[in-house]
Design an enzyme around this catalytic site. Sequence first.
Site, PDB file in Angstrom:
ATOM      1  N   TYR A  52      -2.303  -5.723  -8.171  1.00 16.55           N
ATOM      2  CA  TYR A  52      -1.689  -4.753  -7.260  1.00 16.55           C
ATOM      3  C   TYR A  52      -0.485  -5.343  -6.523  1.00 16.55           C
ATOM      4  O   TYR A  52       0.335  -4.624  -5.981  1.00 16.55           O
ATOM      5  CB  TYR A  52      -2.732  -4.202  -6.279  1.00 16.55           C
ATOM      6  CG  TYR A  52      -2.962  -4.999  -5.010  1.00 16.55           C
ATOM      7  CD1 TYR A  52      -2.345  -4.638  -3.812  1.00 16.55           C
ATOM      8  CD2 TYR A  52      -3.801  -6.118  -4.999  1.00 16.55           C
ATOM      9  CE1 TYR A  52      -2.564  -5.356  -2.646  1.00 16.55           C
ATOM     10  CE2 TYR A  52      -4.023  -6.836  -3.835  1.00 16.55           C
ATOM     11  CZ  TYR A  52      -3.402  -6.451  -2.660  1.00 16.55           C
ATOM     12  OH  TYR A  52      -3.619  -7.161  -1.509  1.00 16.55           O
ATOM     13  N   ASP A  70      -0.253  -5.525  11.318  1.00 14.18           N
ATOM     14  CA  ASP A  70      -0.600  -5.961   9.960  1.00 14.18           C
ATOM     15  C   ASP A  70      -1.120  -7.386  10.017  1.00 14.18           C
ATOM     16  O   ASP A  70      -0.434  -8.278  10.506  1.00 14.18           O
ATOM     17  CB  ASP A  70       0.661  -5.883   9.081  1.00 14.18           C
ATOM     18  CG  ASP A  70       0.357  -6.069   7.599  1.00 14.18           C
ATOM     19  OD1 ASP A  70      -0.750  -6.527   7.259  1.00 14.18           O
ATOM     20  OD2 ASP A  70       1.238  -5.763   6.776  1.00 14.18           O
ATOM     21  N   CYS A  91      -5.228  -7.571   1.059  1.00 16.60           N
ATOM     22  CA  CYS A  91      -4.749  -6.720   2.162  1.00 16.60           C
ATOM     23  C   CYS A  91      -5.749  -5.704   2.690  1.00 16.60           C
ATOM     24  O   CYS A  91      -5.861  -5.515   3.894  1.00 16.60           O
ATOM     25  CB  CYS A  91      -3.430  -6.048   1.801  1.00 16.60           C
ATOM     26  SG  CYS A  91      -3.596  -4.735   0.585  1.00 16.60           S
ATOM     27  N   TRP A 113      -4.832 -14.740  -3.403  1.00 20.36           N
ATOM     28  CA  TRP A 113      -4.390 -13.827  -4.463  1.00 20.36           C
ATOM     29  C   TRP A 113      -4.297 -14.565  -5.803  1.00 20.36           C
ATOM     30  O   TRP A 113      -3.647 -14.118  -6.715  1.00 20.36           O
ATOM     31  CB  TRP A 113      -3.023 -13.231  -4.107  1.00 20.36           C
ATOM     32  CG  TRP A 113      -3.066 -12.171  -3.049  1.00 20.36           C
ATOM     33  CD1 TRP A 113      -3.111 -10.819  -3.270  1.00 20.36           C
ATOM     34  CD2 TRP A 113      -3.066 -12.334  -1.621  1.00 20.36           C
ATOM     35  NE1 TRP A 113      -3.150 -10.149  -2.061  1.00 20.36           N
ATOM     36  CE2 TRP A 113      -3.120 -11.040  -1.038  1.00 20.36           C
ATOM     37  CE3 TRP A 113      -3.039 -13.439  -0.777  1.00 20.36           C
ATOM     38  CZ2 TRP A 113      -3.137 -10.831   0.343  1.00 20.36           C
ATOM     39  CZ3 TRP A 113      -3.056 -13.228   0.600  1.00 20.36           C
ATOM     40  CH2 TRP A 113      -3.104 -11.950   1.150  1.00 20.36           C
ATOM     41  N   HIS A 157      -0.144  -1.314  -0.242  1.00 17.24           N
ATOM     42  CA  HIS A 157      -0.384  -2.308   0.798  1.00 17.24           C
ATOM     43  C   HIS A 157      -1.051  -1.576   1.949  1.00 17.24           C
ATOM     44  O   HIS A 157      -0.728  -0.422   2.218  1.00 17.24           O
ATOM     45  CB  HIS A 157       0.919  -2.978   1.240  1.00 17.24           C
ATOM     46  CG  HIS A 157       0.704  -4.008   2.318  1.00 17.24           C
ATOM     47  ND1 HIS A 157      -0.301  -4.942   2.247  1.00 17.24           N
ATOM     48  CD2 HIS A 157       1.328  -4.226   3.494  1.00 17.24           C
ATOM     49  CE1 HIS A 157      -0.271  -5.692   3.338  1.00 17.24           C
ATOM     50  NE2 HIS A 157       0.695  -5.273   4.112  1.00 17.24           N
TER      51      HIS A 157
END
Length: 705
Positions: free
Chosen positions: A535, A348, A266, A231, A325
């Site tokens: 985001y 996840d 994600c 990220w 997410h």
Amino acid sequence: VFPESNLKVTGIDFLKSQNTRQHHTDGYNIKNLVVRRGQPFQVQVSLNRELRATDKLSLRFGIGENPLKNKGTLLSLKPEREDFNGWKISVVKKNGKECLLSVTSSPNAAVGKYNLHVKTGTNVYKPENGVIYLLFNPWCEDDVVYMANEAQRKEYVLNDTGYIYVGSAYSIYDRPWNYGQFEEFVLDACMYLLDKSKLSVTDRRDPANVSRAMSALVNANDDNGVLLGNWSGNYISGTSPMDWIGSVTILQKYYKTKKSVRYGQCWVFAGVLNTVMRCLGVPSRCVSTFDAAHDTEENLRVDVYLNERGEKLNSLSFDSVWNFHVWNDVWMKRPDLPEGFNGWQAIDSTPQEQSQGLFQCGPCPVKAVREGDVYLPYDSKFVYAEVNADRVYWVVKKVNGKEKYYKVGTETQDIGKNISTKAVGQNRREDITREYKYPEGSKEERMSMQRAYSFIRPVGMGPRSGYASTVQALGGNTQPLVLKEPVTKTGLHIEITNTEPLHPGNPLEMAITVKTSTPGNWTVDLTGSCQLQYYTGKVQANLGSIKETFNLDGTSEMQIPLKIAPDAYMKTLSSLEDEVLILVTAIAEVKETKDKLTKETSMTFEYPPITVQMPETAKLYNDFTCAFIFKNKLNVTLENCKLLVEGLGIFKMTTFDQGDIMPGRIMKSEIICTPTRLGEKKIVAKLISNQIKGISTEKAVFITE
């Protein structure tokens, strides 16, 4: 008398086209036989002579490195004998030297690759391509992944394309994604992951264990899994997360190199995990939550720090609210839990927080989140917090050289909105928030919340930044969290909207509307700011702020414009590798009553579309042309444009370099398509440039014989 000749197998036919049709596995692009557990399949065995009653014939299925009977990894099946570990075989018919056998595996058999040998007396026959792939079976009532509805099975198991919802709660948009669970090497990549997971053969029977292991293996943390998360905004040593349009390239590359692929965020993790679960036969869907809370340390609170201009400060926060997410839901019964928690389970694979020492998350029953039963395995507290935290706003002011924290608002209904997935059998968004949460303010919600709070101990209400904990907060009370929004004395309300389309290269024109709704004359101080953020909530640039004071009388409203010139943001926009959102934050304070309210809204830029031109139908193996057309209707040149296209069963992922596209110019690219599979197939296209990170579209073509 003719001497007794030894019975020998001379050949075996796996009857692939008939078996795979019945098992819904005819899509897999692989030489071997792929079948689902708990359902019969047939094999035709050719012998050197007719089979007699006294002959000894057995089929041996072995799984793993060193199959052993006593470990349950070697199954020796004899026709018409009682079953072995829930497996059985029978003779369907004998025809001279041919013998047709039916094999039924156990509905809770271990999933994976089985080696088949045929033993006759002392002879063992090892067929070529004798490896059979056994998958979970949502069509079998005795399998824990059984799904009764055929339309749902078509969507959640067999559909190899879909949408992942991204953007912000204010402007949700769909990102087409190719799951491609049937493509070449994808099933082998999933089998490699199963072996890598070190799950025992017993653990491989249970989709809860398998899905938990896969949530760990899709990220590279701990175990050299499929994808490395990044990220940072710097993707020079890999592929930017924005540049993927599906899972196929990622899984094929991983299987070939056995090294983690760079880079994911994600929606990429969720897209790949969805492919893996569907490929293994577990019904699965991508789930997007807007305004999802992260790193709340299970205290159900996210603290947002603003400066006196109303601009969000990155540096102070441990925790964050992501604009969206994406995770996955997988469908299964949970015999390991009390009654009532079958159905969708959240998993996840985005590496956020360790669970039992690894970056893995789930399966957590969606019903446990809704009911507040957050003691249930796995990771239900974490998932509950992601969709139920409160957001508390603090303004940081310097008073006599010391930092002081003023609370300027608590939002109790902001987190976990518009929980979305692709609708069954339709290209539209379905809102599934009700599956995760009771309606805000309902009696059930109150009870669920109280239940959750008996397992989670929220801390007091002081600020919780890196060093704020040592500072006495002004007006910091320590009562437990309020269950519903406090009613202000003035009925203060804020709305943030855009008044013109948000096109890159144009001024950003927005408005903050402040309303009061109780009798009286009110003086309102309004602070508003505009920033660009990722985001994940990380601010990338401050674009401008306003301060206004105005009077409102009784029930009335005032609209204050907020306008940002292109020069203020275009440079930042072009220099970033990620897509950014426009964050507008407003703080209103009523002088007479000290009422305070803070509201934030994230908006996405709007882009001109890509159009796809091609016939609606085409014939198998007959070429057709597909054209991609894009007109730059923006006021800025789009630099270093790349067009990425992929059509499963039509053509492999292809990239066209388009250079710079000036305002008003039209780009056109063509590709020759050769369909290799029947039915509805989709073509996905995405345009990326320095200024714009993702204009995507997709179009379907129906392939006939």
